[in-house]
Scaffold this motif. Structure first.
Motif, PDB file in Angstrom:
ATOM      1  N   TYR A  21      93.488   1.863  14.671  1.00 12.48           N
ATOM      2  CA  TYR A  21      94.422   2.908  15.089  1.00 12.48           C
ATOM      3  C   TYR A  21      93.887   4.204  14.483  1.00 12.48           C
ATOM      4  O   TYR A  21      94.029   4.463  13.295  1.00 12.48           O
ATOM      5  N   HIS A  22      93.242   5.004  15.301  1.00 11.42           N
ATOM      6  CA  HIS A  22      92.498   6.144  14.788  1.00 11.42           C
ATOM      7  C   HIS A  22      93.410   7.328  14.481  1.00 11.42           C
ATOM      8  O   HIS A  22      94.245   7.710  15.292  1.00 11.42           O
ATOM      9  N   VAL A  23      93.234   7.902  13.310  1.00 12.30           N
ATOM     10  CA  VAL A  23      93.928   9.125  12.912  1.00 12.30           C
ATOM     11  C   VAL A  23      92.894  10.123  12.397  1.00 12.30           C
ATOM     12  O   VAL A  23      91.779   9.751  12.034  1.00 12.30           O
ATOM     13  N   ALA A  24      93.263  11.378  12.381  1.00 11.86           N
ATOM     14  CA  ALA A  24      92.357  12.403  11.870  1.00 11.86           C
ATOM     15  C   ALA A  24      92.088  12.172  10.387  1.00 11.86           C
ATOM     16  O   ALA A  24      93.002  11.909   9.611  1.00 11.86           O
ATOM     17  N   VAL A  25      90.828  12.279  10.011  1.00 14.56           N
ATOM     18  CA  VAL A  25      90.423  12.166   8.605  1.00 14.56           C
ATOM     19  C   VAL A  25      89.775  13.490   8.190  1.00 14.56           C
ATOM     20  O   VAL A  25      89.672  14.431   8.983  1.00 14.56           O
ATOM     21  N   HIS A  26      89.345  13.573   6.944  1.00 13.71           N
ATOM     22  CA  HIS A  26      88.787  14.827   6.430  1.00 13.71           C
ATOM     23  C   HIS A  26      87.639  15.343   7.298  1.00 13.71           C
ATOM     24  O   HIS A  26      87.516  16.547   7.535  1.00 13.71           O
ATOM     25  N   ALA A  27      86.810  14.435   7.794  1.00 13.29           N
ATOM     26  CA  ALA A  27      85.646  14.852   8.578  1.00 13.29           C
ATOM     27  C   ALA A  27      86.042  15.490   9.910  1.00 13.29           C
ATOM     28  O   ALA A  27      85.233  16.195  10.526  1.00 13.29           O
ATOM     29  N   ASP A  28      87.288  15.254  10.353  1.00 13.50           N
ATOM     30  CA  ASP A  28      87.740  15.808  11.632  1.00 13.50           C
ATOM     31  C   ASP A  28      88.339  17.197  11.492  1.00 13.50           C
ATOM     32  O   ASP A  28      88.557  17.881  12.497  1.00 13.50           O
ATOM     33  N   ILE A  29      88.650  17.601  10.279  1.00 16.31           N
ATOM     34  CA  ILE A  29      89.425  18.823  10.074  1.00 16.31           C
ATOM     35  C   ILE A  29      88.553  19.890   9.423  1.00 16.31           C
ATOM     36  O   ILE A  29      87.956  19.664   8.376  1.00 16.31           O
ATOM     37  N   ARG A  30      88.525  21.046  10.037  1.00 10.68           N
ATOM     38  CA  ARG A  30      87.753  22.179   9.507  1.00 10.68           C
ATOM     39  C   ARG A  30      88.705  23.273   9.014  1.00 10.68           C
ATOM     40  O   ARG A  30      89.600  23.023   8.219  1.00 10.68           O
ATOM     41  N   GLU A  31      88.562  24.458   9.533  1.00  7.31           N
ATOM     42  CA  GLU A  31      89.305  25.617   9.038  1.00  7.31           C
ATOM     43  C   GLU A  31      90.671  25.725   9.727  1.00  7.31           C
ATOM     44  O   GLU A  31      90.752  25.913  10.936  1.00  7.31           O
ATOM     45  N   LEU A  32      91.729  25.628   8.940  1.00  2.41           N
ATOM     46  CA  LEU A  32      93.092  25.777   9.444  1.00  2.41           C
ATOM     47  C   LEU A  32      93.762  26.957   8.749  1.00  2.41           C
ATOM     48  O   LEU A  32      93.732  27.050   7.519  1.00  2.41           O
ATOM     49  N   ASP A  33      94.358  27.837   9.519  1.00  5.51           N
ATOM     50  CA  ASP A  33      94.971  29.052   8.979  1.00  5.51           C
ATOM     51  C   ASP A  33      96.416  29.127   9.440  1.00  5.51           C
ATOM     52  O   ASP A  33      96.735  28.769  10.585  1.00  5.51           O
ATOM     53  N   VAL A  34      97.290  29.589   8.564  1.00  2.52           N
ATOM     54  CA  VAL A  34      98.717  29.680   8.863  1.00  2.52           C
ATOM     55  C   VAL A  34      99.204  31.094   8.577  1.00  2.52           C
ATOM     56  O   VAL A  34      98.893  31.674   7.530  1.00  2.52           O
ATOM     57  N   ILE A  35      99.958  31.637   9.509  1.00  2.00           N
ATOM     58  CA  ILE A  35     100.593  32.945   9.347  1.00  2.00           C
ATOM     59  C   ILE A  35     102.097  32.755   9.454  1.00  2.00           C
ATOM     60  O   ILE A  35     102.578  32.134  10.412  1.00  2.00           O
ATOM     61  N   PHE A  36     102.850  33.277   8.497  1.00  2.00           N
ATOM     62  CA  PHE A  36     104.301  33.294   8.610  1.00  2.00           C
ATOM     63  C   PHE A  36     104.733  34.694   9.021  1.00  2.00           C
ATOM     64  O   PHE A  36     104.579  35.652   8.269  1.00  2.00           O
ATOM     65  N   VAL A  37     105.244  34.792  10.231  1.00  2.00           N
ATOM     66  CA  VAL A  37     105.698  36.073  10.764  1.00  2.00           C
ATOM     67  C   VAL A  37     107.090  36.366  10.209  1.00  2.00           C
ATOM     68  O   VAL A  37     107.969  35.502  10.219  1.00  2.00           O
ATOM     69  N   GLU A  38     107.288  37.571   9.721  1.00  2.00           N
ATOM     70  CA  GLU A  38     108.579  37.933   9.136  1.00  2.00           C
ATOM     71  C   GLU A  38     109.676  37.835  10.191  1.00  2.00           C
ATOM     72  O   GLU A  38     109.552  38.356  11.295  1.00  2.00           O
ATOM     73  N   GLU A  39     110.754  37.153   9.826  1.00  2.00           N
ATOM     74  CA  GLU A  39     111.864  36.973  10.751  1.00  2.00           C
ATOM     75  C   GLU A  39     113.161  36.896   9.952  1.00  2.00           C
ATOM     76  O   GLU A  39     113.339  36.005   9.129  1.00  2.00           O
ATOM     77  N   ASN A  40     114.053  37.828  10.192  1.00  2.00           N
ATOM     78  CA  ASN A  40     115.335  37.870   9.490  1.00  2.00           C
ATOM     79  C   ASN A  40     116.427  37.393  10.429  1.00  2.00           C
ATOM     80  O   ASN A  40     116.625  37.943  11.506  1.00  2.00           O
ATOM     81  N   ASP A  41     117.139  36.350  10.006  1.00  2.00           N
ATOM     82  CA  ASP A  41     118.173  35.756  10.845  1.00  2.00           C
ATOM     83  C   ASP A  41     119.421  35.539   9.993  1.00  2.00           C
ATOM     84  O   ASP A  41     119.428  34.708   9.088  1.00  2.00           O
TER      85      ASP A  41
END
Length: 743
Positions: free
Chosen positions: A677-697
């Motif tokens: 049952y194949h899942v992503a491993v370290h060799a499958d994952i490269r550069e991942l970037d996250v941005i949190f956009v300001e949101e007031n609720d």
């Protein structure tokens, strides 16, 4: 002023986890502990005609072999019980009778003095069956689809929206249109911690149960109902969970079997499932979707049809929100949606991270990408052209929606302006390069919950609620909320969870725990603060005798006058006036329904992906990805980013690798292990970037937060698929996209 909320903090439970101090369900011991091993059926449908119990019971160390023939009479076989996540229908009852309703069904439990003896004895259990014809193939039975049955649990999941306008007329008249069938394979949760229950049988007949669960009160309710026990005689403890992803929302069958054995033998029993047995209960259901979109000459999305057919078991109607997302994302005037189920000889599917959303949104977003390509519009330009500030199906405005800003910031960070629009137009040597993007959405919900806040005689703040932490950072953010609310140093605050004796909280799922339990923690600490302030007013020579609550603040473990912070009384001195006793307050928080019902509430995201596709071999690698999220107030950027990155990794895994393969001849999942049952491993994952956009609720909940556990995954599979189309010019609508589908 806020001191901890919004700041990046490492997990307060991190040290316990990395040093091994954190205990999981199968790691608790008890005197005279016995061990159970489950025997599963090897046929998909039929009945048991014989089980060889005598040979097994003669093995030294074997205590008992439980089957349908010798199990005690139980309340659950006479009454219809429900857990907090049960779909309409009749829940599966282990060892009920001789009938087999799916392959892998638990049909016996061997209990022995050691785990090894139980496992060995289980291997010798021989079962004779009378087989019946079974049917487990969804795609062969699409003609049998029917609407879900109604029921109490269905109230928590919206039915398909009512049609708007005239889809057929608008679609036929559309100069630009696209139609596609999308197939999503079965997936299994596979958390690292496998399911286990350690049932400690107390001398007074009460049970203390260490269970792998996403809600200790839910397991308590289940056990009390099934075995007709008083709630006060059942305590469920689950302080740490080694991953769950929805698989722990419903009590699994090892809990039933462990309790049955403990009550019958009057001794403590542990039952643990193997990795192979993790494939013998709930899963993300196989789903077939048909989408048709039509747009006018200027690129206005005018017609949407979204039909879905999913599998369920023959005894329950599990269903998901699959086809409702288009009305939340796009303002088409003419829409039609249907959602049907096909009962098959399988176990009931189960909620799995972003249930329904990560099935329906990727299909929709892949067709949106295809339509934009046919029109000749940039994918972002097309989405902005068809942007909506309200949920069209509910005709309600969003409480907040910063999706435009997600598009802008995500595109800028990714470098989207450098994209050449034509497929197969970007290369690195012999490798095709593709850039794709997609939108993500997930509902922002809040439910009722309770929490207790206690100021101890040594000036420490202890806060409790019977919620769970499945790795999301619940321990940490609740500590931050409590510390800020009462102005306490973070090192003087401890948050505890995972015990049915604690104040009631719902199961942890649906990305609602931060809003639900976080609000309860805030309210409990505020109420405790009011009690402490009244006590401070009664102190001798109190500087607050004639001061109103609104004129004071909590800071640095003191109550201070807002107009002159030097006027202060320490919380330690206040609790010292309580006769050597702690000061406590238990509070309930409820959603503000009168205000919230006026708005649609959701988190949004924009996902950007780059892939490399080998032109000869069809192999795909995701080289980088950016996710921009509008998720309300971010309580802890460090743990929040971890949630989004985890969702991105799983989205890549879902797009390219994950698939539970069933041999329909046997009705059995064949790749029931982590090597196949194949899942992503370290060799499958490269550069991942996250941005949190300001949101007031200010509407979504008192904390202004939106859950982040699921928004990170919903858009990723489509972004990967769209990038593959851009790289190759081939549109693959069947997930996972394996190399054979590209060659």
């Amino acid at each position: 002023m806020t001191k901890y909320i919004g700041k990046s903090m490492s997990r307060v439970d991190g040290v316990a986890k990395v040093t091994g101090k954190a205990k999981y369900a199968a790691e608790y011991s008890a005197p005279d502990l016995a061990y159970g091993y489950v025997v599963c059926s090897t046929i998909a449908k039929g009945k048991i005609t014989r089980i060889n119990t005598d040979e097994v019971l003669q093995i030294p160390g074997v205590i008992q072999l439980f089957t349908h023939e010798n199990r005690p009479r139980l309340a659950c076989f006479d009454l219809n019980y429900k857990d907090q996540d049960a779909p309409p229908g009749s829940p599966f009852r282990p060892l009920r009778d001789e009938k087999v309703v799916y392959n892998g069904q638990p049909i016996a439990l061997v209990v022995a003095e050691t785990f090894e003896i139980a496992r060995y004895a289980a291997s010798l259990v021989k079962v004779e069956y009378e087989q019946e014809d079974h049917d487990t193939a969804l795609e062969h039975n699409l003609h049998r689809g029917r609407g879900p049955k109604s029921g109490v649990a269905s109230l928590l999941k919206s039915p398909p929206p009512k049609p708007r306008g005239d889809f057929e007329k608008a679609f036929q008249a559309a100069p630009f249109k696209t139609t596609g069938q999308h197939i999503h394979s079965v997936e299994h949760h596979n958390p690292i911690e496998m399911f286990a229950s350690t049932v400690v049988y107390e001398k007074n007949g009460k049970l203390t149960i260490y269970d792998k669960t996403q809600g200790a009160p839910n397991s308590q309710m289940y056990v009390a109902q099934v075995f007709n026990l008083p709630f006060k005689d059942v305590r469920v403890i689950s302080p740490y969970v080694g991953g769950a992803f929805g698989s722990g929302l419903r009590p699994q069958y090892q809990l039933f079997l462990a309790v049955l054995a403990a009550l019958e033998l009057k001794r403590s029993v542990r039952v643990s499932l193997t990795r192979q047995q993790m494939f013998t209960f709930g899963h993300r259901p196989a789903t077939v979707q048909n989408l048709s979109l039509g747009a006018t000459a200027d690129g206005t999305l005018d017609a949407i049809r979204h039909d879905a057919i999913a599998e369920t078991s023959r005894f329950e109607d599990y269903f998901e929100i699959v086809v409702n997302w288009s009305g939340m994302l796009y303002p088409a005037e003419n829409t039609k949606s249907t959602y049907d189920l096909v009962p098959l000889d399988v176990f009931t599917p189960l909620d799995m991270r972003a249930p329904g959303g990560v099935t329906g949104v990727p299909a929709l977003e892949m067709e949106i990408d295809e339509l934009a390509h046919k029109i000749g519009m940039d994918p972002i330009e097309f989405r902005l052209k068809n942007y909506t500030e309200k949920d069209m199906d509910q005709d309600l405005p969003f409480s907040s929606k910063e999706l435009r800003e997600c598009f802008r910031q995500g595109a800028e960070r990714f470098g989207w302006s450098g994209r050449k629009p034509e497929p197969r137009s970007m290369r690195r040597g012999h490798t095709l390069i593709g850039w794709g993007m997609a939108t993500g959405i997930w509902e922002a919900s809040q439910g009722p919950a309770r929490a207790e806040a206690v100021l101890t005689v040594n000036g420490k703040l202890r806060v409790t609620s019977a919620t769970a932490d499945i790795g999301t950072g619940t321990y940490t953010i609740m500590t931050q909320i409590a510390a800020d609310t009462l102005g306490m140093p973070i090192e003087d605050v401890i948050f505890r969870l995972g015990d049915s004796d604690m104040p009631l909280a719902p199961i942890e799922g649906g990305s609602w725990t931060a809003a639900t339990v976080g609000t309860a923690v805030k309210v409990a600490c505020e109420d405790l603060g009011k009690k402490l302030f009244k006590m401070a007013q009664k102190m001798k020579n109190s500087p607050f005798a004639d001061v109103k609550q609104d004129d004071i603040t909590f800071a640095d473990a003191h109550i201070r006058l807002k107009s002159d912070p030097s006027v202060a009384v320490s919380l330690l001195d206040i609790v010292g006036t309580n006769g050597g006793r702690a000061v406590s307050e238990t509070s309930t928080s409820l959603p503000s329904m009168l205000e919230q019902r006026k708005y649609a509430r959701a988190a949004h995201s924009a996902v950007f992906v780059e892939v490399e596709v080998d032109e000869d071999f069809g192999t795909v690698r995701v080289t980088r990805a950016v996710t921009a999220v509008a998720g309300g107030r971010i309580l802890n950027p460090k743990t929040a980013r971890s949630q989004i990155v985890g969702g991105m990794v799983w989205g890549i895994s879902k797009a390219l690798e994950e698939e539970s393969v069933m041999d329909h001849q046997f009705g059995r999942f064949m790749n029931h292990n982590l090597s196949e049952y194949h899942v992503a491993v370290h060799a499958d994952i490269r550069e991942l970037d996250v941005i949190f956009v300001e949101e007031n609720d200010t509407i979504v909940n008192p904390l202004g937060v939106k859950g982040l556990g699921e928004i990170g995954i919903v858009g990723m599979p489509a972004a990967v698929a769209n990038a593959i189309f851009h790289a190759t010019g081939k549109r693959v609508r069947s997930l996972p996209i394996t190399l054979d589908k590209l060659l």
